[in-house]
Design a protein around this motif. Structure first.
Motif, mmCIF file in Angstrom:
data_model
loop_
_atom_site.group_PDB
_atom_site.id
_atom_site.type_symbol
_atom_site.label_atom_id
_atom_site.label_comp_id
_atom_site.label_asym_id
_atom_site.label_seq_id
_atom_site.Cartn_x
_atom_site.Cartn_y
_atom_site.Cartn_z
ATOM 1 N N TYR A 53 11.291 -19.528 1.056
ATOM 2 C CA TYR A 53 12.252 -18.452 1.010
ATOM 3 C C TYR A 53 12.259 -18.163 -0.797
ATOM 4 N N SER A 54 11.658 -18.970 -1.636
ATOM 5 C CA SER A 54 11.977 -18.544 -2.890
ATOM 6 C C SER A 54 11.061 -17.603 -3.216
ATOM 7 N N LYS A 55 9.962 -17.271 -2.425
ATOM 8 C CA LYS A 55 9.004 -16.356 -2.651
ATOM 9 C C LYS A 55 9.325 -14.772 -1.743
ATOM 10 N N TYR A 56 10.406 -14.700 -1.384
ATOM 11 C CA TYR A 56 11.275 -13.659 -0.136
ATOM 12 C C TYR A 56 10.948 -12.296 -1.462
ATOM 13 N N SER A 57 11.725 -12.658 -2.573
ATOM 14 C CA SER A 57 11.860 -11.371 -3.454
ATOM 15 C C SER A 57 10.397 -10.906 -3.743
ATOM 16 N N SER A 58 9.578 -11.511 -4.169
ATOM 17 C CA SER A 58 8.356 -10.979 -4.626
ATOM 18 C C SER A 58 7.708 -10.360 -3.418
ATOM 19 N N ARG A 59 7.434 -11.100 -2.224
ATOM 20 C CA ARG A 59 6.816 -10.609 -1.010
ATOM 21 C C ARG A 59 7.448 -9.242 -0.501
ATOM 22 N N LEU A 60 8.663 -9.204 -0.561
ATOM 23 C CA LEU A 60 9.453 -7.884 -0.096
ATOM 24 C C LEU A 60 9.035 -6.866 -1.128
ATOM 25 N N GLU A 61 9.096 -7.039 -2.346
ATOM 26 C CA GLU A 61 8.792 -6.043 -3.554
ATOM 27 C C GLU A 61 7.118 -5.602 -3.179
ATOM 28 N N ASP A 62 6.458 -6.458 -2.981
ATOM 29 C CA ASP A 62 4.971 -6.356 -2.915
ATOM 30 C C ASP A 62 4.718 -5.394 -1.782
ATOM 31 N N SER A 63 5.529 -5.570 -0.623
ATOM 32 C CA SER A 63 5.255 -4.796 0.609
ATOM 33 C C SER A 63 5.834 -3.193 0.523
ATOM 34 N N ILE A 64 7.165 -3.492 -0.276
ATOM 35 C CA ILE A 64 7.607 -2.017 -0.831
ATOM 36 C C ILE A 64 6.528 -1.107 -1.290
ATOM 37 N N SER A 65 6.254 -1.762 -2.307
ATOM 38 C CA SER A 65 5.329 -1.086 -3.345
ATOM 39 C C SER A 65 4.056 -0.719 -2.735
ATOM 40 N N GLU A 66 3.558 -1.377 -1.588
ATOM 41 C CA GLU A 66 2.454 -1.045 -0.822
ATOM 42 C C GLU A 66 2.757 0.243 0.027
ATOM 43 N N LEU A 67 3.844 0.034 0.788
ATOM 44 C CA LEU A 67 4.435 1.386 1.294
ATOM 45 C C LEU A 67 4.495 2.686 0.677
ATOM 46 N N LEU A 68 4.867 2.478 -0.720
ATOM 47 C CA LEU A 68 5.230 3.727 -1.393
ATOM 48 C C LEU A 68 3.719 4.188 -1.773
ATOM 49 N N ALA A 69 2.831 3.165 -2.111
ATOM 50 C CA ALA A 69 1.554 3.563 -2.551
ATOM 51 C C ALA A 69 0.567 4.001 -1.683
ATOM 52 N N ALA A 70 0.564 3.782 -0.475
ATOM 53 C CA ALA A 70 -0.265 3.965 0.671
ATOM 54 C C ALA A 70 -0.962 5.352 0.907
ATOM 55 N N TYR A 71 0.263 6.450 0.876
ATOM 56 C CA TYR A 71 -0.327 7.705 0.993
ATOM 57 C C TYR A 71 -0.949 8.395 -0.075
ATOM 58 N N PRO A 72 -0.432 8.065 -1.455
ATOM 59 C CA PRO A 72 -1.220 8.619 -2.565
ATOM 60 C C PRO A 72 -2.641 8.115 -2.609
ATOM 61 N N ASN A 73 -2.581 6.527 -2.225
ATOM 62 C CA ASN A 73 -3.921 6.248 -2.403
ATOM 63 C C ASN A 73 -5.091 6.604 -1.435
ATOM 64 N N MET A 74 -4.561 6.992 -0.294
ATOM 65 C CA MET A 74 -5.554 7.414 0.916
ATOM 66 C C MET A 74 -5.901 8.847 0.188
ATOM 67 N N LEU A 75 -4.733 9.644 -0.009
ATOM 68 C CA LEU A 75 -5.432 11.138 -0.680
ATOM 69 C C LEU A 75 -6.302 10.990 -1.839
ATOM 70 N N GLU A 76 -6.077 9.994 -2.576
ATOM 71 C CA GLU A 76 -7.022 9.804 -3.850
ATOM 72 C C GLU A 76 -8.640 9.321 -3.506
ATOM 73 N N LYS A 77 -8.722 8.385 -2.454
ATOM 74 C CA LYS A 77 -9.632 8.076 -1.773
ATOM 75 C C LYS A 77 -10.733 9.483 -1.287
ATOM 76 N N PHE A 78 -9.683 9.955 -0.560
ATOM 77 C CA PHE A 78 -10.483 11.175 0.290
ATOM 78 C C PHE A 78 -11.081 12.036 -0.924
ATOM 79 N N LYS A 79 -10.195 12.284 -2.009
ATOM 80 C CA LYS A 79 -10.674 13.122 -2.897
ATOM 81 C C LYS A 79 -12.074 12.483 -3.506
ATOM 82 N N ILE A 80 -12.167 11.393 -3.725
ATOM 83 C CA ILE A 80 -13.242 10.728 -4.145
ATOM 84 C C ILE A 80 -14.307 10.973 -3.347
#
Length: 242
Positions: A53-80
């Motif tokens: 449970y001590s890793k809960y905060s960091s794991r949640l933060e990582d997941s939220i960051s991934e969710l926020l970055a998913a769409y911009p990353n997909m668009l950038e890969k498509f542009k490349i």
């Protein structure tokens, strides 16, 4: 935190191109009705099945960051992907104008119009994908993005075919131009060779090549395979390459 879900693009809410933990966080937040329960019970249990449970905060933060970055990353890969399919940025504006003059395909012409800013920050990837799919962004799913990549690859190959034809069609009088597109999509390589040749030399060369084709035919090689090999090696030879 639940508000984050309502700011995400619809593609992110449906994609499977996320880590398992991020998909779990997304789906739990999407169904959440009790802020306390979702934050201190549901998400904690889902992300800490190993009871760390001590890793809960960091794991949640990582997941939220991934969710926020998913769409911009997909668009950038498509542009490349589009950039690698079309090739060098050098003189792209002139190349686009050149190709557009030789096509009546309206969707393909619209794609060429969008290519002009391909290597700039202003390039609108969403417009290019929507054009390929004939769908608004709200309707995109993972399969749609794969389909759009294929369509863009087909358009890029067509772009290079027309580019090669246009160069040959605009050749100088009494000069020969050989223009060959080898491969498809990202691997499509336009080879162009322009040269002078005397008529009697051309006729003599045709005699030699006809004999070569006849000899090769007895070895079971297809005419198409021979033509492709001769075109590619011939340009290399004419340009003094190994």
């Amino acid at each position: 935190m639940v508000k984050i879900i309502f700011t995400l693009p619809l593609w992110t809410l449906h994609t499977n191109l996320l880590s398992e933990s991020s998909r779990i966080v997304r789906d739990l937040l999407n169904k959440a009705s009790d802020p306390y329960k979702i934050l201190f019970v549901d998400l904690k249990e889902a992300l800490c099945k190993d009871e760390e449970y001590s890793k809960y905060s960091s794991r949640l933060e990582d997941s939220i960051s991934e969710l926020l970055a998913a769409y911009p990353n997909m668009l950038e890969k498509f542009k490349i992907h589009i950039q690698s399919e079309i090739g060098a940025a050098y003189d792209l504006h002139q190349r686009c104008n050149y190709v557009k003059q030789h096509t009546d395909d309206l969707r393909f012409s619209a794609f060429i119009d969008r290519l002009d800013g391909l290597f700039s920050q202003e390039f609108n990837v969403e417009n290019a994908i929507s054009l390929a799919l004939n769908k608004p962004t709200e309707s995109w799913r993972d399969g749609d993005i794969k389909e759009a990549r294929l369509i863009v690859s087909e358009w890029a190959t067509k772009f290079k075919h027309i580019e090669a034809y246009a160069v040959a069609d605009c050749r100088k009088p009494k000069r020969n131009v050989v223009a060959v597109v080898i491969g498809t999509g990202e691997n499509a390589n336009t080879r162009i060779c322009e040269f002078d040749i005397l008529e009697h030399d051309r006729l003599a060369a045709i005699t030699v090549v006809k004999k070569f084709f006849n000899d090769c035919g007895h070895n079971g090689l297809s005419p198409k395979a021979l033509l492709g090999a001769i075109a590619e090696c011939g340009i290399d030879f004419a340009q003094g390459e190994d």
